[in-house]
Design an enzyme around this catalytic site. Structure first.
Site, PDB file in Angstrom:
ATOM      1  CB  CYS A 125      -1.011   0.031   1.130  1.00  0.00           C
ATOM      2  SG  CYS A 125      -2.365   1.199   0.722  1.00  0.00           S
ATOM      3  CG  ASP A 194      -5.630   2.355   7.562  1.00  0.00           C
ATOM      4  OD1 ASP A 194      -4.875   1.559   6.988  1.00  0.00           O
ATOM      5  OD2 ASP A 194      -6.049   3.414   7.040  1.00  0.00           O
TER       6      ASP A 194
HETATM    7  P1  RI2 Z   1      -0.239   6.516   6.504  1.00  0.00           P
HETATM    8  C1  RI2 Z   1      -4.039   3.714   4.083  1.00  0.00           C
HETATM    9  O1  RI2 Z   1      -5.420   3.548   3.941  1.00  0.00           O
HETATM   10  C2  RI2 Z   1      -3.283   2.414   3.904  1.00  0.00           C
HETATM   11  O2  RI2 Z   1      -3.934   1.308   4.482  1.00  0.00           O
HETATM   12  C3  RI2 Z   1      -1.993   2.772   4.606  1.00  0.00           C
HETATM   13  O3  RI2 Z   1      -1.205   1.653   4.909  1.00  0.00           O
HETATM   14  C4  RI2 Z   1      -2.558   3.445   5.856  1.00  0.00           C
HETATM   15  O4  RI2 Z   1      -3.658   4.228   5.367  1.00  0.00           O
HETATM   16  C5  RI2 Z   1      -1.620   4.291   6.645  1.00  0.00           C
HETATM   17  O5  RI2 Z   1      -1.114   5.344   5.869  1.00  0.00           O
HETATM   18  P2  RI2 Z   1      -6.258   4.131   2.670  1.00  0.00           P
HETATM   19  O6  RI2 Z   1      -6.705   5.524   3.035  1.00  0.00           O
HETATM   20  O7  RI2 Z   1      -1.057   7.211   7.549  1.00  0.00           O
HETATM   21  O8  RI2 Z   1      -5.396   4.063   1.436  1.00  0.00           O
HETATM   22  O9  RI2 Z   1       1.003   5.897   7.055  1.00  0.00           O
HETATM   23  O10 RI2 Z   1      -7.471   3.207   2.551  1.00  0.00           O
HETATM   24  O11 RI2 Z   1       0.040   7.405   5.308  1.00  0.00           O
END
Ligand code: RI2
Length: 320
Positions: A125, A194
């Site tokens: 991700c 998350d």
């Molecule tokens: P940071 C994201 O969720 C991903 O799951 C990623 O690993 C997590 O948030 C943390 O991201 P999404 O919004 O806060 O893409 O470290 O569903 O950037």
């Protein structure tokens, strides 16, 4: 940006990533606090609570969002007049944004110690916190490679390979299902979060638990990079973190599914990685084993757990 516009962008994932979502919500609340035309403290509280409610209803999983909203709204409870309430919210918002950015930087410095010259890292991700560790190590002059997954159906892997490439890091791009195939070449896995539950389980992008399972089988260290505001206080009360289910047409176009009357498309966007598969959680307060998640909730999140338990009991009594 208005609260309404920010909420729409978060829902549509134009603003995404748990940390960015929290900061965007806080920025929207700060702008709202500045502009809200309230006659008195009660009117201001009501207007702010409505705005907070709109933001909280956008996406259910990233706990950084309710934690950030809680921190910014806290001065409302203590303020004695409208001016104090407005200033308090604005100050708390400034403080959250500053400390959130500082936390990502600090996590990078701590996490970078876990990357050595010549290693191969894998990430899944697009996590600002995980990338901070990887990019900080590269800036320190360490020479290593990164495997990044595609991340169906949102393709956040494209953002990750862009950031890695911009940082001058040799990068391999693979489909999600190729993780086990390459795992024996991987020295360390870095992902974001998350939400982190009190038992040390980590909620992150769908597929993270499969990556962790493959890493566990190959004895590859699995490291989570997570700011302290990703830890979920309500899990101390037995609440589970809700896993967001998004529309099936993000996976398969509606027109295609309509021709398949017996097929249901599922699109859960997060999954839970048990603490047993996690070697380390890097927070801005230091790296901890997942078994110490409670300490983070208790000592660093700034929540008065006793107070929180009381409020929770009262809320339940009132509902009952
Ligand atoms: P940071 C994201 O969720 C991903 O799951 C990623 O690993 C997590 O948030 C943390 O991201 P999404 O919004 O806060 O893409 O470290 O569903 O950037």
């Amino acid at each position: 940006m208005t609260v309404h516009a920010t909420a729409e962008k978060i829902k549509r994932m134009e603003i995404r990533g748990a940390g960015r979502i929290a900061r965007a919500a806080v920025e929207a609340l700060r702008a709202h606090a500045r502009e809200l035309d309230a006659r008195d403290l009660a009117g201001f509280r009501k207007g702010m609570e409505e705005a907070a409610g709109l933001l909280l209803a956008t996406r259910p999983t990233a706990v950084s969002l309710p934690n950030a909203v809680h921190l910014v709204m806290a001065p409302l409870g203590k303020a004695e007049d409208l001016g104090e309430a407005r200033d308090g919210v604005i100050r708390a918002a400034d403080q959250f944004i500053r400390s959130s950015k500082g936390a990502v930087e600090r996590i990078g410095e701590i996490g970078a110690h876990h990357i050595a010259d010549g290693e191969t890292i894998l990430t899944h991700c697009n996590s600002e916190a995980a990338l901070s560790c990887i990019i900080t190590a590269a800036r320190q002059g360490k020479d290593f490679e990164v495997f990044a997954t595609e991340v169906r159906p949102g393709n956040q892997g494209l953002l990750t390979i862009q950031a890695l490439s911009d940082a001058g890091i040799p990068t391999h791009y693979i489909v999600d299902s190729a993780v086990r195939h390459f795992m024996n070449r991987i020295d360390r896995v870095f992902v974001g979060a998350d939400a982190v539950a009190v038992n040390g389980a980590v909620v992150n992008k769908i597929g993270t638990s499969l990556v962790a399972l493959a890493a566990h089988e190959a004895r590859t260290p699995f490291i989570v990079a997570a700011e302290t505001y990703k830890f979920a206080p309500r899990t101390t009360l037995g609440e589970l973190v809700e896993i967001e289910e998004r529309a099936g047409d993000e996976v398969l176009p509606k027109a295609r599914v309509e021709k398949l009357p017996r097929v249901t498309v599922h699109n859960p966007v997060f999954d839970v990685t048990p603490a047993a598969y996690i070697d380390l959680i890097v927070t801005e307060e230091g790296a901890i084993p997942p078994s110490l998640a409670y300490i983070i909730i208790r000592e660093f999140l700034g929540w008065d757990i006793e107070e929180f338990h009381k409020t929770f009991q009262i809320a339940h009594r009132d509902q009952g």
